[in-house]
Design an enzyme around this catalytic site. Structure first.
Site, PDB file in Angstrom:
ATOM      1  N   ARG A 139      37.237  -6.225   3.592  1.00 37.75           N
ATOM      2  CA  ARG A 139      35.996  -6.865   4.008  1.00 37.75           C
ATOM      3  C   ARG A 139      34.877  -6.428   3.068  1.00 37.75           C
ATOM      4  O   ARG A 139      34.786  -5.262   2.689  1.00 37.75           O
ATOM      5  CB  ARG A 139      35.645  -6.481   5.461  1.00 37.75           C
ATOM      6  CG  ARG A 139      36.591  -7.084   6.510  1.00 37.75           C
ATOM      7  CD  ARG A 139      36.376  -8.581   6.624  1.00 37.75           C
ATOM      8  NE  ARG A 139      37.242  -9.209   7.620  1.00 37.75           N
ATOM      9  CZ  ARG A 139      38.391  -9.804   7.355  1.00 37.75           C
ATOM     10  NH1 ARG A 139      38.847  -9.826   6.119  1.00 37.75           N
ATOM     11  NH2 ARG A 139      39.088 -10.377   8.304  1.00 37.75           N
ATOM     12  N   HIS A 163      38.550 -14.438  -2.785  1.00 38.48           N
ATOM     13  CA  HIS A 163      39.105 -14.306  -1.434  1.00 38.48           C
ATOM     14  C   HIS A 163      40.493 -14.952  -1.340  1.00 38.48           C
ATOM     15  O   HIS A 163      40.750 -15.822  -0.493  1.00 38.48           O
ATOM     16  CB  HIS A 163      38.170 -14.919  -0.398  1.00 38.48           C
ATOM     17  CG  HIS A 163      38.350 -14.319   0.979  1.00 38.48           C
ATOM     18  ND1 HIS A 163      37.306 -14.080   1.829  1.00 38.48           N
ATOM     19  CD2 HIS A 163      39.463 -13.892   1.634  1.00 38.48           C
ATOM     20  CE1 HIS A 163      37.758 -13.549   2.958  1.00 38.48           C
ATOM     21  NE2 HIS A 163      39.074 -13.431   2.854  1.00 38.48           N
TER      22      HIS A 163
END
Length: 310
Positions: free
Chosen positions: A225, A273
């Site tokens: 994250r 990502h």
């Protein structure tokens, strides 16, 4: 009995998931009305993405569970209208993808592959990289993803250690917990992988003090994250040489803004990502497995503890 299963996600997700979910329901022998448009009072299960327009769960009085399509649940755990069980996605396909991505980037740093791939000089000086057993790797986060990645690195022979909020036990992996354990794993990690959840307790885990604790010239890999890292502190540590390089797949703002200094920094690798993505077929099978459990009185798998945030 016909179950009403609401698919509450964006339209493009419906295109991807409709057939795999119908196939998984059929294979499980579950008769269901699967749709993006069901009256709230008639819904039995909600297949959910946190960026869905559905944010008020109050009208869903009959629903038995919310089954998240994402591994991350930080965008939904604080929703006070959600009173029923919430299950996060633990997808075998996603897990395998994460393990492969983490292993690849650890091997890149371990073997020093950039020297040969980039060919920035004509230096023919032979070099012998250490064996995996001589390389200390740290895994912050020993949930499903972190544990599987750490197990794979252990099989390859790395001197692997893992840290988690509560102490875990895994053969071949040194396990740490607590603040003292965090300091210990930082101090030993030549390559550090971040797979912690995004919670108030984990924000800026990698700050100036944490970076200073690591061995000089260490590497950081973050597929977890974005908020786990203090960006300014990392850039400073890269500039000073305290950290040799960082591979970052997740960011506080995504897409990463074009003007962000990470893009141009010579010691940062940005990936968009892509470390792990839910696979529609295997994710659908997991969702249907949880529906089966709910209909047979068994506890749901991968329930979220909303007091912890994961």
């Amino acid at each position: 009995m016909l179950l009403n299963i609401l698919f509450a996600a964006r339209a493009e997700r419906w295109t991807t998931y409709e057939q795999p979910l119908r196939d998984a329901l059929r294979d499980a022998g579950i008769k269901a009305n699967l749709s993006m448009d069901i009256a709230p009072s008639e819904v039995d299960y909600i297949v959910y993405a946190p960026n869905s327009e559905l944010q008020d769960f109050t009208p869903y009085t009959r629903a038995k569970a919310v089954l998240n399509l994402w591994a991350g649940v930080e965008k939904i755990t604080g929703n006070k209208t959600l009173k029923i069980p919430l299950a996060r996605m633990v997808d075998p396909g996603l897990t395998k993808g994460m393990v492969e991505w983490v292993t690849g980037h650890v091997m890149r740093y371990h073997l020093g592959l950039d020297i040969d791939i980039l060919n920035t000089s004509t230096d023919w000086t032979p070099r012998t990289p250490p064996l995996a057993q001589e390389r200390k790797v740290g895994m912050l986060g020993m949930g499903a993803l972190g544990t599987e990645a750490a197990k794979t690195l252990a099989i390859l022979g790395f001197d692997i250690a893992g840290w988690s909020r509560s102490l875990k036990s895994q053969p071949g992996i040194k396990c740490f917990d607590g603040e003292d354990g965090l300091q210990d794993i930082l101090a030993r990690s030549e390559i550090l992988v971040l797979l912690l959840p995004d919670t108030p307790a984990t924000e800026n885990t990698i700050d100036q003090a944490a970076l200073a604790k690591m061995p000089k010239g260490a590497f950081i890999i973050n597929p977890g994250r974005g908020p786990l890292i203090d960006d300014d502190a990392l850039i400073s540590a890269l500039d000073s040489g305290q950290i040799a390089h960082a591979t970052l797949d997740v960011f506080r703002t995504e897409p990463l803004p074009a003007q962000h200094p990470y893009w141009a920094h010579p010691k940062v690798t940005v990936t968009p990502h892509i470390a792990a993505e839910t696979r529609a077929v295997t994710a659908s099978q997991m969702i249907v497995q949880n529906i089966q459990r709910g209909e047979t009185g068994q506890p749901f798998l991968h329930l979220v503890d909303r007091t912890l945030g994961y």
